[in-house]
Design a protein around this motif. Structure first.
Motif, PDB file in Angstrom:
ATOM      1  N   GLU A   1       0.819  -1.215   0.000  1.00 44.23           N
ATOM      2  CA  GLU A   1       0.000   0.000   0.000  1.00 44.23           C
ATOM      3  C   GLU A   1       0.852   1.264   0.000  1.00 44.23           C
ATOM      4  O   GLU A   1       0.359   2.345  -0.296  1.00 44.23           O
ATOM      5  CB  GLU A   1      -0.976  -0.010   1.190  1.00 44.23           C
ATOM      6  N   ARG A   2       2.156   1.127   0.286  1.00 41.32           N
ATOM      7  CA  ARG A   2       3.045   2.297   0.298  1.00 41.32           C
ATOM      8  C   ARG A   2       4.216   2.196  -0.672  1.00 41.32           C
ATOM      9  O   ARG A   2       4.968   3.157  -0.817  1.00 41.32           O
ATOM     10  CB  ARG A   2       3.629   2.480   1.706  1.00 41.32           C
ATOM     11  N   HIS A   3       4.411   1.046  -1.268  1.00 39.45           N
ATOM     12  CA  HIS A   3       5.604   0.814  -2.085  1.00 39.45           C
ATOM     13  C   HIS A   3       5.260   0.309  -3.476  1.00 39.45           C
ATOM     14  O   HIS A   3       4.312  -0.443  -3.656  1.00 39.45           O
ATOM     15  CB  HIS A   3       6.508  -0.243  -1.423  1.00 39.45           C
ATOM     16  N   ARG A   4       6.104   0.707  -4.415  1.00 41.58           N
ATOM     17  CA  ARG A   4       6.128   0.110  -5.747  1.00 41.58           C
ATOM     18  C   ARG A   4       7.610   0.023  -6.102  1.00 41.58           C
ATOM     19  O   ARG A   4       8.164   0.903  -6.751  1.00 41.58           O
ATOM     20  CB  ARG A   4       5.356   0.961  -6.755  1.00 41.58           C
ATOM     21  N   LEU A   5       8.274  -1.023  -5.633  1.00 45.44           N
ATOM     22  CA  LEU A   5       9.719  -1.149  -5.764  1.00 45.44           C
ATOM     23  C   LEU A   5      10.086  -2.049  -6.933  1.00 45.44           C
ATOM     24  O   LEU A   5       9.420  -3.047  -7.188  1.00 45.44           O
ATOM     25  CB  LEU A   5      10.330  -1.730  -4.477  1.00 45.44           C
ATOM     26  N   ARG A   6      11.172  -1.689  -7.636  1.00 46.75           N
ATOM     27  CA  ARG A   6      11.738  -2.540  -8.681  1.00 46.75           C
ATOM     28  C   ARG A   6      13.130  -2.929  -8.240  1.00 46.75           C
ATOM     29  O   ARG A   6      13.882  -2.123  -7.709  1.00 46.75           O
ATOM     30  CB  ARG A   6      11.836  -1.763 -10.009  1.00 46.75           C
ATOM     31  N   PHE A   7      13.492  -4.181  -8.469  1.00 47.48           N
ATOM     32  CA  PHE A   7      14.806  -4.686  -8.096  1.00 47.48           C
ATOM     33  C   PHE A   7      15.563  -5.063  -9.361  1.00 47.48           C
ATOM     34  O   PHE A   7      14.961  -5.459 -10.353  1.00 47.48           O
ATOM     35  CB  PHE A   7      14.694  -5.920  -7.197  1.00 47.48           C
ATOM     36  N   THR A   8      16.883  -4.950  -9.310  1.00 44.61           N
ATOM     37  CA  THR A   8      17.720  -5.348 -10.452  1.00 44.61           C
ATOM     38  C   THR A   8      17.899  -6.838 -10.402  1.00 44.61           C
ATOM     39  O   THR A   8      18.343  -7.387  -9.397  1.00 44.61           O
ATOM     40  CB  THR A   8      19.100  -4.645 -10.363  1.00 44.61           C
TER      41      THR A   8
END
Length: 197
Positions: free
Chosen positions: A188-195
């Motif tokens: 609900e607080r994050h939209r993270l992308r990882f390598t």
């Protein structure tokens, strides 16, 4: 003697499950609506997307089914054959009856019949978590199914995105050789992308 990483993971599972269980009903509902809103851009016309059945206090993403139907995306659900770690994915159909249930007590998972495909035929795989860290390493239920399934994708791997609550994000988690990092995390607080490594 038990491996220290396994002991540490067990303790972390208790801690993160307790944090997830501490969410009030209204907090959970608001968070799930926002998680689904943030996942909607992944649900595109003609794409094949794997969802999961929410077990216990996992984030419930069933609201995404309506979006998928409107956009004519194909939704698949995990199917686990006895004695195998690598998952298949079966069609999600409205009103379908479970072929069988897998698991114990209230955490059993319905397994649906239908044409099965492997993960390398998916475009997106939305993955449940107990916790995830800022490098994309996931702490799951300890079955190893998602790790084994992703490890078997040699030529084409779906975009693998964890879905959960903000309280499930850790700075770092212990890792073992079989752990596979994911591509992203949505809460609900994050939209993270990882390598991807």
């Amino acid at each position: 003697m038990t491996d220290p990483a396994k002991q540490q993971k067990r303790a972390l599972r208790r801690r993160f499950r307790a944090a997830r269980n501490a969410l009030s009903r209204s907090e959970r509902q608001r968070a799930e609506r926002e998680i689904v809103r943030r996942l909607k851009p992944l649900v595109k016309r003609g794409k094949t997307i794997a969802l999961y059945f929410a077990m216990g206090s996992e984030a419930d993403l069933s609201m995404l089914l309506r979006t998928a139907a409107q956009r004519r995306a194909r939704i698949r659900l995990p199917y686990i054959e006895p004695g195998s770690k690598r998952m298949w994915f079966t069609p999600c159909r409205a009103g379908a009856q479970a072929e069988r249930k897998r698991g114990r007590a209230k955490l059993n998972v319905p397994q649906f019949a239908g044409h099965r495909i492997r993960a390398d035929r998916l475009d997106v795989m939305i993955v449940p978590i107990v916790a995830i860290d800022r490098s994309g390493y996931r702490l799951g239920q300890a079955g190893g199914y998602y790790d084994a399934t992703l490890a078997a994708c040699r030529f084409r791997r779906p975009l693998a995105v964890a879905a959960g609550f903000a309280c499930q994000l850790a700075d770092s988690l212990p890792r073992e050789a079989h752990d596979i990092p994911l591509d992203g995390f949505v809460s609900e607080r994050h939209r993270l992308r990882f390598t991807r490594r």
